[in-house]
Design a protein around this motif. Structure first.
Motif, PDB file in Angstrom:
ATOM      1  N   MET A  48     -13.103  -4.851 -70.691  1.00 22.84           N
ATOM      2  CA  MET A  48     -14.213  -5.954 -70.467  1.00 22.84           C
ATOM      3  C   MET A  48     -15.119  -5.388 -69.101  1.00 22.84           C
ATOM      4  O   MET A  48     -14.541  -4.561 -68.296  1.00 22.84           O
ATOM      5  CB  MET A  48     -13.364  -7.166 -70.030  1.00 22.84           C
ATOM      6  CG  MET A  48     -12.984  -7.713 -71.134  1.00 22.84           C
ATOM      7  SD  MET A  48     -12.775  -9.474 -70.811  1.00 22.84           S
ATOM      8  CE  MET A  48     -11.384  -9.929 -71.715  1.00 22.84           C
ATOM      9  N   SER A  49     -16.270  -5.789 -69.215  1.00 25.78           N
ATOM     10  CA  SER A  49     -17.235  -5.485 -68.018  1.00 25.78           C
ATOM     11  C   SER A  49     -16.994  -6.482 -66.809  1.00 25.78           C
ATOM     12  O   SER A  49     -16.274  -7.625 -66.875  1.00 25.78           O
ATOM     13  CB  SER A  49     -18.526  -5.816 -68.394  1.00 25.78           C
ATOM     14  OG  SER A  49     -18.641  -7.065 -68.773  1.00 25.78           O
ATOM     15  N   GLU A  50     -17.232  -5.642 -65.688  1.00 28.71           N
ATOM     16  CA  GLU A  50     -17.208  -6.704 -64.425  1.00 28.71           C
ATOM     17  C   GLU A  50     -17.984  -7.702 -64.317  1.00 28.71           C
ATOM     18  O   GLU A  50     -19.186  -7.614 -64.962  1.00 28.71           O
ATOM     19  CB  GLU A  50     -17.322  -5.768 -63.267  1.00 28.71           C
ATOM     20  CG  GLU A  50     -16.294  -4.575 -62.956  1.00 28.71           C
ATOM     21  CD  GLU A  50     -16.601  -3.921 -61.696  1.00 28.71           C
ATOM     22  OE1 GLU A  50     -17.187  -4.552 -60.715  1.00 28.71           O
ATOM     23  OE2 GLU A  50     -16.366  -2.761 -61.720  1.00 28.71           O
ATOM     24  N   GLU A  51     -17.495  -8.855 -63.860  1.00 24.37           N
ATOM     25  CA  GLU A  51     -18.220  -9.964 -63.840  1.00 24.37           C
ATOM     26  C   GLU A  51     -19.556  -9.951 -62.833  1.00 24.37           C
ATOM     27  O   GLU A  51     -19.346  -9.311 -61.806  1.00 24.37           O
ATOM     28  CB  GLU A  51     -17.576 -11.171 -63.455  1.00 24.37           C
ATOM     29  CG  GLU A  51     -16.685 -11.673 -64.604  1.00 24.37           C
ATOM     30  CD  GLU A  51     -15.843 -13.042 -64.362  1.00 24.37           C
ATOM     31  OE1 GLU A  51     -16.533 -13.799 -63.336  1.00 24.37           O
ATOM     32  OE2 GLU A  51     -14.879 -13.324 -64.946  1.00 24.37           O
ATOM     33  N   ASP A  52     -20.613 -10.384 -63.263  1.00 28.35           N
ATOM     34  CA  ASP A  52     -21.970 -10.238 -62.369  1.00 28.35           C
ATOM     35  C   ASP A  52     -22.018 -11.474 -61.645  1.00 28.35           C
ATOM     36  O   ASP A  52     -21.806 -12.675 -62.144  1.00 28.35           O
ATOM     37  CB  ASP A  52     -23.104 -10.117 -63.262  1.00 28.35           C
ATOM     38  CG  ASP A  52     -24.195  -9.914 -62.500  1.00 28.35           C
ATOM     39  OD1 ASP A  52     -24.573 -10.253 -61.407  1.00 28.35           O
ATOM     40  OD2 ASP A  52     -25.356  -9.508 -62.913  1.00 28.35           O
ATOM     41  N   PRO A  53     -21.964 -11.575 -60.106  1.00 32.28           N
ATOM     42  CA  PRO A  53     -21.982 -12.845 -59.533  1.00 32.28           C
ATOM     43  C   PRO A  53     -23.177 -13.692 -59.590  1.00 32.28           C
ATOM     44  O   PRO A  53     -23.299 -14.971 -59.404  1.00 32.28           O
ATOM     45  CB  PRO A  53     -21.720 -12.270 -57.900  1.00 32.28           C
ATOM     46  CG  PRO A  53     -22.257 -10.954 -58.108  1.00 32.28           C
ATOM     47  CD  PRO A  53     -21.979 -10.506 -59.339  1.00 32.28           C
ATOM     48  N   GLN A  54     -24.390 -13.068 -60.269  1.00 28.04           N
ATOM     49  CA  GLN A  54     -25.596 -13.540 -60.325  1.00 28.04           C
ATOM     50  C   GLN A  54     -25.555 -14.426 -61.653  1.00 28.04           C
ATOM     51  O   GLN A  54     -26.584 -15.574 -61.945  1.00 28.04           O
ATOM     52  CB  GLN A  54     -26.634 -12.631 -60.460  1.00 28.04           C
ATOM     53  CG  GLN A  54     -26.786 -11.783 -59.244  1.00 28.04           C
ATOM     54  CD  GLN A  54     -27.456 -12.685 -58.273  1.00 28.04           C
ATOM     55  OE1 GLN A  54     -27.885 -13.626 -58.229  1.00 28.04           O
ATOM     56  NE2 GLN A  54     -27.045 -12.357 -57.069  1.00 28.04           N
ATOM     57  N   LEU A  55     -24.558 -14.235 -62.507  1.00 24.12           N
ATOM     58  CA  LEU A  55     -24.616 -14.763 -63.642  1.00 24.12           C
ATOM     59  C   LEU A  55     -23.963 -16.293 -63.671  1.00 24.12           C
ATOM     60  O   LEU A  55     -23.028 -16.453 -62.897  1.00 24.12           O
ATOM     61  CB  LEU A  55     -23.863 -14.060 -64.795  1.00 24.12           C
ATOM     62  CG  LEU A  55     -24.557 -12.596 -65.357  1.00 24.12           C
ATOM     63  CD1 LEU A  55     -23.593 -12.114 -66.526  1.00 24.12           C
ATOM     64  CD2 LEU A  55     -26.161 -13.267 -65.979  1.00 24.12           C
ATOM     65  N   ASP A  56     -24.766 -17.295 -64.271  1.00 24.24           N
ATOM     66  CA  ASP A  56     -24.032 -18.583 -64.583  1.00 24.24           C
ATOM     67  C   ASP A  56     -22.658 -18.482 -65.230  1.00 24.24           C
ATOM     68  O   ASP A  56     -22.239 -17.471 -66.141  1.00 24.24           O
ATOM     69  CB  ASP A  56     -24.976 -19.431 -65.452  1.00 24.24           C
ATOM     70  CG  ASP A  56     -24.397 -20.854 -65.942  1.00 24.24           C
ATOM     71  OD1 ASP A  56     -24.785 -21.542 -64.845  1.00 24.24           O
ATOM     72  OD2 ASP A  56     -23.644 -20.987 -66.916  1.00 24.24           O
ATOM     73  N   GLU A  57     -21.610 -19.294 -65.111  1.00 19.25           N
ATOM     74  CA  GLU A  57     -20.369 -19.162 -65.397  1.00 19.25           C
ATOM     75  C   GLU A  57     -20.152 -19.207 -66.792  1.00 19.25           C
ATOM     76  O   GLU A  57     -19.683 -18.516 -67.686  1.00 19.25           O
ATOM     77  CB  GLU A  57     -19.380 -20.408 -64.743  1.00 19.25           C
ATOM     78  CG  GLU A  57     -17.828 -20.245 -65.244  1.00 19.25           C
ATOM     79  CD  GLU A  57     -17.116 -21.522 -64.522  1.00 19.25           C
ATOM     80  OE1 GLU A  57     -16.299 -22.090 -65.418  1.00 19.25           O
ATOM     81  OE2 GLU A  57     -17.431 -21.837 -63.509  1.00 19.25           O
ATOM     82  N   GLU A  58     -20.982 -20.121 -67.615  1.00 24.85           N
ATOM     83  CA  GLU A  58     -21.184 -20.198 -69.021  1.00 24.85           C
ATOM     84  C   GLU A  58     -21.483 -19.061 -69.576  1.00 24.85           C
ATOM     85  O   GLU A  58     -21.070 -18.484 -70.834  1.00 24.85           O
ATOM     86  CB  GLU A  58     -21.789 -21.582 -69.367  1.00 24.85           C
ATOM     87  CG  GLU A  58     -20.998 -22.700 -69.260  1.00 24.85           C
ATOM     88  CD  GLU A  58     -21.849 -23.931 -69.879  1.00 24.85           C
ATOM     89  OE1 GLU A  58     -22.027 -24.106 -71.144  1.00 24.85           O
ATOM     90  OE2 GLU A  58     -22.306 -24.760 -69.273  1.00 24.85           O
ATOM     91  N   VAL A  59     -22.574 -18.388 -69.023  1.00 25.11           N
ATOM     92  CA  VAL A  59     -23.257 -17.137 -69.639  1.00 25.11           C
ATOM     93  C   VAL A  59     -22.190 -16.260 -69.517  1.00 25.11           C
ATOM     94  O   VAL A  59     -21.844 -15.298 -70.576  1.00 25.11           O
ATOM     95  CB  VAL A  59     -24.499 -16.895 -68.835  1.00 25.11           C
ATOM     96  CG1 VAL A  59     -25.099 -15.539 -69.183  1.00 25.11           C
ATOM     97  CG2 VAL A  59     -25.520 -18.094 -69.113  1.00 25.11           C
ATOM     98  N   GLN A  60     -21.462 -15.824 -68.418  1.00 26.24           N
ATOM     99  CA  GLN A  60     -20.487 -14.947 -68.221  1.00 26.24           C
ATOM    100  C   GLN A  60     -19.173 -15.114 -69.324  1.00 26.24           C
ATOM    101  O   GLN A  60     -18.764 -14.240 -69.800  1.00 26.24           O
ATOM    102  CB  GLN A  60     -19.983 -15.135 -66.788  1.00 26.24           C
ATOM    103  CG  GLN A  60     -18.803 -14.118 -66.564  1.00 26.24           C
ATOM    104  CD  GLN A  60     -19.534 -12.510 -66.535  1.00 26.24           C
ATOM    105  OE1 GLN A  60     -20.595 -12.449 -65.892  1.00 26.24           O
ATOM    106  NE2 GLN A  60     -19.277 -11.628 -67.468  1.00 26.24           N
ATOM    107  N   ARG A  61     -19.074 -16.444 -69.664  1.00 22.51           N
ATOM    108  CA  ARG A  61     -17.995 -16.651 -70.552  1.00 22.51           C
ATOM    109  C   ARG A  61     -18.360 -16.131 -71.949  1.00 22.51           C
ATOM    110  O   ARG A  61     -17.613 -15.457 -72.786  1.00 22.51           O
ATOM    111  CB  ARG A  61     -17.588 -18.131 -70.819  1.00 22.51           C
ATOM    112  CG  ARG A  61     -16.467 -18.520 -69.422  1.00 22.51           C
ATOM    113  CD  ARG A  61     -15.811 -19.698 -70.017  1.00 22.51           C
ATOM    114  NE  ARG A  61     -16.656 -20.756 -70.402  1.00 22.51           N
ATOM    115  CZ  ARG A  61     -17.197 -21.842 -69.484  1.00 22.51           C
ATOM    116  NH1 ARG A  61     -16.883 -22.040 -68.013  1.00 22.51           N
ATOM    117  NH2 ARG A  61     -17.817 -22.868 -69.978  1.00 22.51           N
TER     118      ARG A  61
END
Length: 105
Positions: free
Chosen positions: A1-14
């Protein structure tokens, strides 16, 4: 899995994480291929729904009295592109059959 981007909205990240999960190598290759093919088959419809929802949200902002410049600032999308989205312009490519641009001599 890719590292989470702190700029992304939580739902977009999901959603992005779910796509990564479909590619997980701990799932047999045939199952991964089937799932990813299914996703790709549904992608055009999903993309159209997301694009239409974005257009509706921006139209709602404009109908609520927000200027295109304010919508641009709020969304981080350029003024020109906001104008295109609200107008329903979906392709930023030049039309087919348009003459190729020539370099100045």
């Amino acid at each position: 899995m890719s590292e989470e981007d702190p700029q992304l909205d939580e739902e977009v990240q999901r959603v992005l994480d779910a796509i990564d999960t479909l590619s997980a190598t701990d799932v047999p290759a045939a199952e991964r291929a089937r799932r990813l093919s299914q996703l790709l088959d549904e992608w055009p419809s999903a993309h159209s729904r997301v694009r239409a929802a974005r257009q509706a949200a921006m139209q709602e902002m404009q109908d609520g009295g927000m200027s295109l410049r304010k919508i641009s600032a709020e969304t981080g999308i350029s003024f020109g592109r906001v104008r295109e989205i609200i107008a329903g312009v979906t392709k930023r490519e030049k039309p087919k059959g348009a003459p190729a641009e020539q370099e100045p001599s």
